[in-house]
Design an enzyme around this catalytic site. Structure first.
Site, short mmCIF file in Angstrom:
data_model
loop_
_atom_site.label_atom_id
_atom_site.label_comp_id
_atom_site.label_asym_id
_atom_site.label_seq_id
_atom_site.Cartn_x
_atom_site.Cartn_y
_atom_site.Cartn_z
N GLY A 32 0.83 -1.19 0.00
CA GLY A 32 0.00 0.00 0.00
C GLY A 32 0.87 1.24 0.00
N GLN B 269 2.91 10.04 1.29
CA GLN B 269 4.21 9.38 1.40
C GLN B 269 5.14 9.72 0.24
OE1 GLN B 269 2.39 5.30 2.19
NE2 GLN B 269 4.23 5.28 3.47
N CYS C 219 5.48 0.10 7.45
CA CYS C 219 5.12 1.29 6.68
C CYS C 219 6.36 1.73 5.90
CB CYS C 219 4.68 2.39 7.63
SG CYS C 219 4.24 3.93 6.78
N LEU C 220 6.20 2.05 4.62
CA LEU C 220 7.35 2.44 3.80
C LEU C 220 8.01 3.73 4.31
CD1 LEU C 220 6.08 1.61 0.19
CD2 LEU C 220 7.64 0.26 1.61
N HIS D 168 -4.77 1.34 7.29
CA HIS D 168 -3.45 1.97 7.38
C HIS D 168 -3.33 3.12 6.37
CE1 HIS D 168 1.09 1.69 8.00
NE2 HIS D 168 1.00 2.40 6.89
N GLU D 169 -3.75 2.85 5.13
CA GLU D 169 -3.61 3.87 4.07
C GLU D 169 -4.56 5.03 4.27
OE1 GLU D 169 -0.95 3.65 2.46
OE2 GLU D 169 -0.59 1.56 2.96
N HIS E 233 -3.20 7.38 6.65
CA HIS E 233 -2.20 8.28 6.04
C HIS E 233 -2.88 9.53 5.47
CE1 HIS E 233 1.80 6.54 6.14
NE2 HIS E 233 1.36 5.36 5.72
#
Ligand code: NI
Length: 169
Positions: free
Chosen positions: A45, A50, A92-93, A134-135, A138
C-alpha cells in the site's frame, strides 16, 4: 516514474490530504507512478502523502504486482463500516525497519472513487482491511506509531532517533 518515498518525521506525513476534484490524465499518470513506486519499494500500500503529495489518493495491491485484479485505487476513500478486531504486525514504507503489532478492525466497508471519478463500495477482511485502514489513516495525517501502545511507540521513536544519529535513517 519512481517517486521518492519520504520518511518520518517529514511534516507532509502528518498533514491531512486534500480531496481530489479533478479526475484528469495528470491524476492517472500520478496513480501509475504511485503503483510503480510501491512495487519498487515492495509495499502492499502507498498513500500520496508518502510521496509528498498531500491529497486523498492511495493505491493498494496485496499481490505486489502479480495479479492485475488486485490493483486497487482509492481516491477520496471513507470507511463506512467496521466490524471485529485483529491484532497483527504492520510496517510502513515511511518507517523502514519498524514493524509492530497494531490493533485494527477485522472487517471494513469502504466507499471510494477510482481514477476516473467513479464511486464504488468494497468490503475487506484481514490483511486487505488492515491495508485500507493503514492507508486511509495516512490520508488523515495519522501514522501507525500513533496506533501503538505508548510503550511500543516510545521504544520505536528511540530506535528511530538512534538510526538518525547513526545516519542510517
Ligand atoms: Ni504507511
Amino acid at each position: 516514474m519512481i517517486l521518492k518515498v519520504v520518511k518520518y518525521p517529514e511534516p507532509v506525513l502528518s498533514q491531512p490530504g486534500e480531496p481530489v476534484t479533478e479526475f484528469d490524465k495528470e491524476l492517472r499518470k500520478f496513480v501509475a507512478d504511485m503503483f510503480e513506486t510501491m512495487y519498487a519499494e515492495q509495499g502492499i500500500g502507498l498513500a500520496a502523502p508518502q510521496v509528498a503529495v498531500p491529497k486523498r489518493i492511495t493505491v493498494v495491491d496485496l499481490s505486489m504486482g502479480k495479479k492485475p485484479e488486485d490493483r486497487l485505487v482509492l481516491i477520496n476513500p471513507e470507511i463506512i463500516e467496521r466490524d471485529g478486531k485483529q491484532y497483527e504486525e504492520e510496517g510502513c514504507l515511511s518507517f523502514p525497519d519498524i514493524r509492530e503489532k497494531i490493533q485494527r478492525a477485522f472487517k471494513v466497508s469502504i466507499r471510494a472513487q477510482d481514477e476516473y471519478g467513479k464511486w464504488f463500495e468494497m468490503d475487506a477482511e484481514e490483511l486487505l482491511s488492515r491495508a485500507f485502514q493503514h492507508e486511509i489513516d495516512h490520508l488523515d495525517g495519522v501514522l501507525f506509531i500513533t496506533r501503538m501502545s505508548p510503550l511500543k511507540r516510545d521504544l520505536n521513536l528511540r530506535k528511530i532517533r538512534k538510526m538518525q544519529r547513526e545516519g542510517t535513517w
